[in-house]
Write a protein that holds these residues in place. Structure first.
Motif, PDB file in Angstrom:
ATOM      1  N   PRO A   1       0.638  -1.610   0.014  1.00  0.00           N
ATOM      2  CA  PRO A   1       0.145   0.086   0.286  1.00  0.00           C
ATOM      3  C   PRO A   1       1.046   1.081   0.110  1.00  0.00           C
ATOM      4  CG  PRO A   1       0.047  -0.771   2.273  1.00  0.00           C
ATOM      5  CD  PRO A   1       0.952  -2.063   1.193  1.00  0.00           C
ATOM      6  N   ASP A   2       1.632   0.974   0.307  1.00  0.00           N
ATOM      7  CA  ASP A   2       2.772   2.090   0.513  1.00  0.00           C
ATOM      8  C   ASP A   2       3.755   2.735  -1.281  1.00  0.00           C
ATOM      9  OD1 ASP A   2       2.578   3.087   2.781  1.00  0.00           O
ATOM     10  OD2 ASP A   2       4.164   2.090   3.656  1.00  0.00           O
ATOM     11  N   ALA A   3       3.192   2.129  -1.807  1.00  0.00           N
ATOM     12  CA  ALA A   3       4.501   2.366  -3.609  1.00  0.00           C
ATOM     13  C   ALA A   3       3.448   2.883  -4.340  1.00  0.00           C
ATOM     14  CB  ALA A   3       3.892   0.415  -4.014  1.00  0.00           C
ATOM     15  N   ARG A   4       4.355   4.124  -4.637  1.00  0.00           N
ATOM     16  CA  ARG A   4       3.740   5.366  -5.284  1.00  0.00           C
ATOM     17  C   ARG A   4       4.111   5.494  -6.353  1.00  0.00           C
ATOM     18  NH1 ARG A   4       1.391   5.355  -1.346  1.00  0.00           N
ATOM     19  NH2 ARG A   4       0.619   6.635   0.281  1.00  0.00           N
ATOM     20  N   GLY A   5       3.916   6.655  -7.186  1.00  0.00           N
ATOM     21  CA  GLY A   5       4.385   6.411  -8.801  1.00  0.00           C
ATOM     22  C   GLY A   5       5.664   7.402  -8.608  1.00  0.00           C
ATOM     23  N   SER A   6       5.382   7.057 -10.707  1.00  0.00           N
ATOM     24  CA  SER A   6       7.085   7.707 -10.232  1.00  0.00           C
ATOM     25  C   SER A   6       7.398   8.102 -11.940  1.00  0.00           C
ATOM     26  CB  SER A   6       8.538   7.157  -9.571  1.00  0.00           C
ATOM     27  OG  SER A   6       8.728   5.560  -9.818  1.00  0.00           O
ATOM     28  N   PHE A   7       8.260   8.573 -12.153  1.00  0.00           N
ATOM     29  CA  PHE A   7       9.108   8.832 -14.420  1.00  0.00           C
ATOM     30  C   PHE A   7      10.150   8.426 -13.997  1.00  0.00           C
ATOM     31  CE2 PHE A   7       4.847  11.216 -15.081  1.00  0.00           C
ATOM     32  CZ  PHE A   7       4.599  10.942 -16.175  1.00  0.00           C
ATOM     33  N   PHE A   8      11.312   7.260 -14.699  1.00  0.00           N
ATOM     34  CA  PHE A   8      11.949   7.331 -14.697  1.00  0.00           C
ATOM     35  C   PHE A   8      12.655   7.571 -16.158  1.00  0.00           C
ATOM     36  CE2 PHE A   8      15.766   4.386 -15.408  1.00  0.00           C
ATOM     37  CZ  PHE A   8      16.751   4.560 -13.964  1.00  0.00           C
ATOM     38  N   GLY A   9      13.513   8.326 -15.989  1.00  0.00           N
ATOM     39  CA  GLY A   9      14.289   8.206 -17.814  1.00  0.00           C
ATOM     40  C   GLY A   9      13.968   9.445 -17.879  1.00  0.00           C
ATOM     41  N   LEU A  10      13.626  10.247 -17.364  1.00  0.00           N
ATOM     42  CA  LEU A  10      13.021  12.034 -18.607  1.00  0.00           C
ATOM     43  C   LEU A  10      14.037  12.430 -18.030  1.00  0.00           C
ATOM     44  CD1 LEU A  10      10.469  13.059 -18.668  1.00  0.00           C
ATOM     45  CD2 LEU A  10      10.780  14.316 -15.677  1.00  0.00           C
ATOM     46  N   SER A  11      13.898  13.251 -19.432  1.00  0.00           N
ATOM     47  CA  SER A  11      14.863  14.365 -20.201  1.00  0.00           C
ATOM     48  C   SER A  11      14.938  15.621 -20.767  1.00  0.00           C
ATOM     49  CB  SER A  11      16.231  13.383 -20.749  1.00  0.00           C
ATOM     50  OG  SER A  11      15.807  12.411 -22.253  1.00  0.00           O
ATOM     51  N   LEU A  12      15.727  15.963 -21.637  1.00  0.00           N
ATOM     52  CA  LEU A  12      15.018  17.613 -22.462  1.00  0.00           C
ATOM     53  C   LEU A  12      14.385  16.815 -23.160  1.00  0.00           C
ATOM     54  CD1 LEU A  12      18.243  20.182 -21.318  1.00  0.00           C
ATOM     55  CD2 LEU A  12      15.749  19.666 -20.282  1.00  0.00           C
ATOM     56  N   HIS A  13      14.250  16.058 -23.983  1.00  0.00           N
ATOM     57  CA  HIS A  13      14.117  16.068 -25.279  1.00  0.00           C
ATOM     58  C   HIS A  13      12.877  15.372 -25.100  1.00  0.00           C
ATOM     59  CE1 HIS A  13      14.831  11.513 -25.172  1.00  0.00           C
ATOM     60  NE2 HIS A  13      13.930  11.134 -26.289  1.00  0.00           N
ATOM     61  N   HIS A  14      12.252  14.448 -23.826  1.00  0.00           N
ATOM     62  CA  HIS A  14      10.865  13.937 -24.031  1.00  0.00           C
ATOM     63  C   HIS A  14       9.900  15.722 -23.594  1.00  0.00           C
ATOM     64  CE1 HIS A  14      13.241  10.228 -22.344  1.00  0.00           C
ATOM     65  NE2 HIS A  14      12.291   9.887 -23.168  1.00  0.00           N
ATOM     66  N   ARG A  15       8.732  15.553 -24.217  1.00  0.00           N
ATOM     67  CA  ARG A  15       7.540  16.366 -24.118  1.00  0.00           C
ATOM     68  C   ARG A  15       6.441  15.696 -23.851  1.00  0.00           C
ATOM     69  NH1 ARG A  15       9.012  15.841 -29.663  1.00  0.00           N
ATOM     70  NH2 ARG A  15       7.188  14.813 -30.222  1.00  0.00           N
ATOM     71  N   LYS A  16       5.268  16.402 -22.892  1.00  0.00           N
ATOM     72  CA  LYS A  16       3.899  16.135 -22.464  1.00  0.00           C
ATOM     73  C   LYS A  16       3.714  15.038 -22.977  1.00  0.00           C
ATOM     74  CE  LYS A  16       0.837  18.910 -21.570  1.00  0.00           C
ATOM     75  NZ  LYS A  16      -0.056  19.829 -21.358  1.00  0.00           N
ATOM     76  N   GLU A  17       3.866  14.371 -24.623  1.00  0.00           N
ATOM     77  CA  GLU A  17       2.999  13.155 -25.363  1.00  0.00           C
ATOM     78  C   GLU A  17       3.803  12.111 -24.780  1.00  0.00           C
ATOM     79  OE1 GLU A  17       4.274  16.234 -29.081  1.00  0.00           O
ATOM     80  OE2 GLU A  17       3.976  16.196 -27.009  1.00  0.00           O
ATOM     81  N   HIS A  18       5.370  12.205 -24.760  1.00  0.00           N
ATOM     82  CA  HIS A  18       6.038  11.153 -24.006  1.00  0.00           C
ATOM     83  C   HIS A  18       5.361  10.705 -22.596  1.00  0.00           C
ATOM     84  CE1 HIS A  18       8.835  12.772 -27.331  1.00  0.00           C
ATOM     85  NE2 HIS A  18       9.100  11.607 -27.365  1.00  0.00           N
ATOM     86  N   MET A  19       5.103  12.033 -22.308  1.00  0.00           N
ATOM     87  CA  MET A  19       4.620  11.205 -20.556  1.00  0.00           C
ATOM     88  C   MET A  19       3.342  11.372 -20.859  1.00  0.00           C
ATOM     89  SD  MET A  19       6.306  15.084 -18.688  1.00  0.00           S
ATOM     90  CE  MET A  19       5.917  14.025 -16.845  1.00  0.00           C
ATOM     91  N   MET A  20       2.533  11.226 -21.371  1.00  0.00           N
ATOM     92  CA  MET A  20       0.924  10.522 -21.771  1.00  0.00           C
ATOM     93  C   MET A  20       1.474   9.182 -21.659  1.00  0.00           C
ATOM     94  SD  MET A  20      -0.275  14.462 -22.982  1.00  0.00           S
ATOM     95  CE  MET A  20      -1.822  13.654 -24.230  1.00  0.00           C
ATOM     96  N   ARG A  21       1.853   9.151 -23.583  1.00  0.00           N
ATOM     97  CA  ARG A  21       2.558   7.204 -23.156  1.00  0.00           C
ATOM     98  C   ARG A  21       2.930   7.198 -22.799  1.00  0.00           C
ATOM     99  NH1 ARG A  21       2.629   5.195 -28.842  1.00  0.00           N
ATOM    100  NH2 ARG A  21       3.435   2.822 -28.422  1.00  0.00           N
ATOM    101  N   ALA A  22       4.345   7.196 -22.151  1.00  0.00           N
ATOM    102  CA  ALA A  22       4.217   6.494 -20.947  1.00  0.00           C
ATOM    103  C   ALA A  22       3.540   6.417 -19.515  1.00  0.00           C
ATOM    104  CB  ALA A  22       5.967   7.878 -20.138  1.00  0.00           C
ATOM    105  N   VAL A  23       2.879   6.812 -19.114  1.00  0.00           N
ATOM    106  CA  VAL A  23       1.288   6.492 -18.267  1.00  0.00           C
ATOM    107  C   VAL A  23       0.012   5.146 -18.697  1.00  0.00           C
ATOM    108  CG1 VAL A  23      -0.762   7.521 -17.329  1.00  0.00           C
ATOM    109  CG2 VAL A  23       1.115   8.868 -17.095  1.00  0.00           C
TER     110      VAL A  23
END
Length: 514
Positions: free
Chosen positions: A363-385
């Motif tokens: 129950p303590d697990a939490r969300g995170s992005f890993f591997g984020l860099s400057l070339h990633h845009r919003k749509e990259h984050m959306m697809r990654a989700v």
């Protein structure tokens, strides 16, 4: 609707956010359906309760709606599906003395950890099939016993929402083996309450309902309820099973090696075996369907609810613009994601925004992005989700494969199946052929198939193959699948390495809400 000389069946599914009733013809085709929503009371992040009488009213209302214009004598039976893990303490008159604790209620988290680490929780799991987690009724009883002792002692019985509905309709306390196998207190081999589990919970079996098979038939519907719904008092009611096993049945995933995958608000991967099996590592559940069909698998907290979070928090501007243009916001978002390569250019999302059940049971697990860099845009984050939700389901399948081997095929259902991008993404990530039924009423269909067997109008559950309607299939895209084969091991290793940090950040967050 004019009644014809034909037979109807009613499937009722008591869900977490709504109850649905579906009127079927005997061939499995749907005549009509109705659903009623009800609130989930969450005054604090740890509390997730429901009003049992609001749910009972929804059950009665949905059945009454689908019975409009139907001759009551044409209804063969009513059969039930229900969400698991609910607990309602009731008094000697059967009246709730607090709201229903749902699977999502997290107040027993500390007792779940104590049970797991100090009280032989894993050994109890190996006998009862319910992973040690705050969702489990045995941990809820531990919390009530120690943190709410006055209420605990007042309770005559502890029952689930389906048991409460049957008590209101028939005046008896019965619990099917399927719901009972999700309490953490039923011995799977003996099909009886587990003495050690009851001792740990601090109760005796007389404070629980009578155990019955999922094919058990109740008769003698109370006259007032029969008149209110529009049924005959003599209408057979099949006790039925829990929603997960019945969803497997409803999508015809009952043969060896066939896996069912469901994504709604949450999600699950399940397969059927012929006898109870538990995991030495405690990663998957084992719940009953019938005496010779048992469902093993894992439910995840984070399914469609994460897509909704994505829409509301990461893409609110795009979603509002879509609404103004009369478009479905989800369609607009998936069009944006389609411009991004599979694997989101190395961006990985762990979707644990509501803790997690399978395979972490943390129950303590939490969300995170890993591997984020400057070339990633919003749509990259959306697809990654979206990819992260599918990676998580892969991790459950990965655990199951150690027991059943590579699946022969996967049958998938749920709201996600309406999205072409999500469907293909799933096939690519799982590396499997995916079969998708056109009907989304899998739990209700499973309930009526079980009902046909229960009343002797079908010899076998395999009749479902003639009732589920048409399907279509997807196969993995080899190029996309190659990207995911590289990224999946990284995803799996990360969640293992972050266990201690999940506990630390969750502890910090809890302090903020105290």
């Amino acid at each position: 609707m004019k009644s014809e000389q034909m037979n109807y069946m009613i499937g009722v599914d008591i869900g977490t956010t709504s109850t649905k009733s579906v009127l079927f013809r005997e061939d499995g085709s749907i005549v009509t359906s109705a659903h009623v929503e009800y609130p989930l009371y969450t005054p604090t992040p740890e509390v997730a309760e429901q009003d049992p009488d609001e749910i009972y009213a929804a059950v009665v209302s949905t059945m009454k709606q689908i019975m409009q214009g139907v001759n009551a004598a044409d209804v063969l039976f009513v059969s039930f599906s229900s969400a698991m893990h609910s607990v309602i303490p009731v008094d000697a008159d059967g009246k709730p003395i607090m709201r229903c604790l749902t699977w999502a209620d997290n107040r027993s988290a500390a007792w779940a950890a104590k049970f797991k680490n100090e009280m032989g929780g894993h050994e109890v799991y190996l006998r009862t099939g319910t992973p040690v987690h705050p969702m489990s009724p045995i941990t809820k009883l531990l919390w009530l016993r120690h943190d709410e002792p006055e209420l605990f002692s007042l309770a005559k019985k502890f029952i689930s929402i389906k048991e409460y509905v049957f008590f209101k309709l028939f005046g008896v306390y019965v619990v099917d083996h399927s719901i009972a196998s999700a309490t953490g207190m039923m011995n799977l081999e003996k099909l009886d309450w587990d003495e050690e589990a009851l001792r740990i919970a601090g109760i005796t079996s007389d404070r629980l309902s009578e155990l019955v098979p999922t094919t058990h038939v109740l008769s003698g519907l109370k006259t007032e309820a029969a008149e209110q719904i529009g049924l005959l008092p003599s209408t057979p009611f099949v006790v039925g099973a829990s929603d997960g096993p019945l969803s497997n049945l409803g999508v015809d995933a009952i043969a060896p090696g066939v896996v069912a995958l469901t994504i709604g608000t949450s999600g699950a991967i399940r397969t059927i075996v012929d006898k109870p099996v538990t995991d030495p590592k405690g990663r998957y559940f084992c719940y009953a369907l019938t005496a010779d069909k048992w469902v093993i698998g894992g439910a995840v907290n984070n399914g469609g609810v994460i897509f909704r979070w994505l829409r509301d928090e990461l893409a609110s501007v795009e979603a509002e613009e879509a609404k103004r243009m009369g478009l479905d916001p989800y369609d607009v978002l998936t069009q944006m994601m389609e411009k991004v390569r599979p694997g989101s250019d190395g961006l990985i999302f762990h979707p644990y925004l509501t803790g997690e059940r399978a395979p972490l049971w943390n129950p303590d697990a939490r969300g995170s992005f890993f591997g984020l860099s400057l070339h990633h845009r919003k749509e990259h984050m959306m697809r990654a989700v979206l990819e992260g939700i599918n990676y998580n389901l892969y991790s459950v399948l990965h655990a199951l494969e150690e027991t059943i081997g590579k699946p022969a095929k996967i049958h998938a259902t749920g709201g996600f199946a309406r999205s072409a991008l999500w469907r293909q993404m799933m096939a690519d990530i799982l590396g499997q052929r995916i079969v998708i039924p056109e009907s989304f009423e899998s739990s209700c269909l499973g309930a009526v198939v079980l009902g046909l067997v229960a009343i002797g109008r079908a010899d076998s559950l395999s009749i479902v193959s003639k009732m589920m309607g048409s399907t279509f299939e997807l196969t993995p895209n080899k190029e996309a699948a190659a990207h995911y084969e590289e990224l999946l091991p990284i995803y799996l290793r990360l969640s293992e390495k972050l266990t201690d940090e999940y506990a630390s950040i969750a502890d910090y967050q809890r302090k903020l809400f105290q």
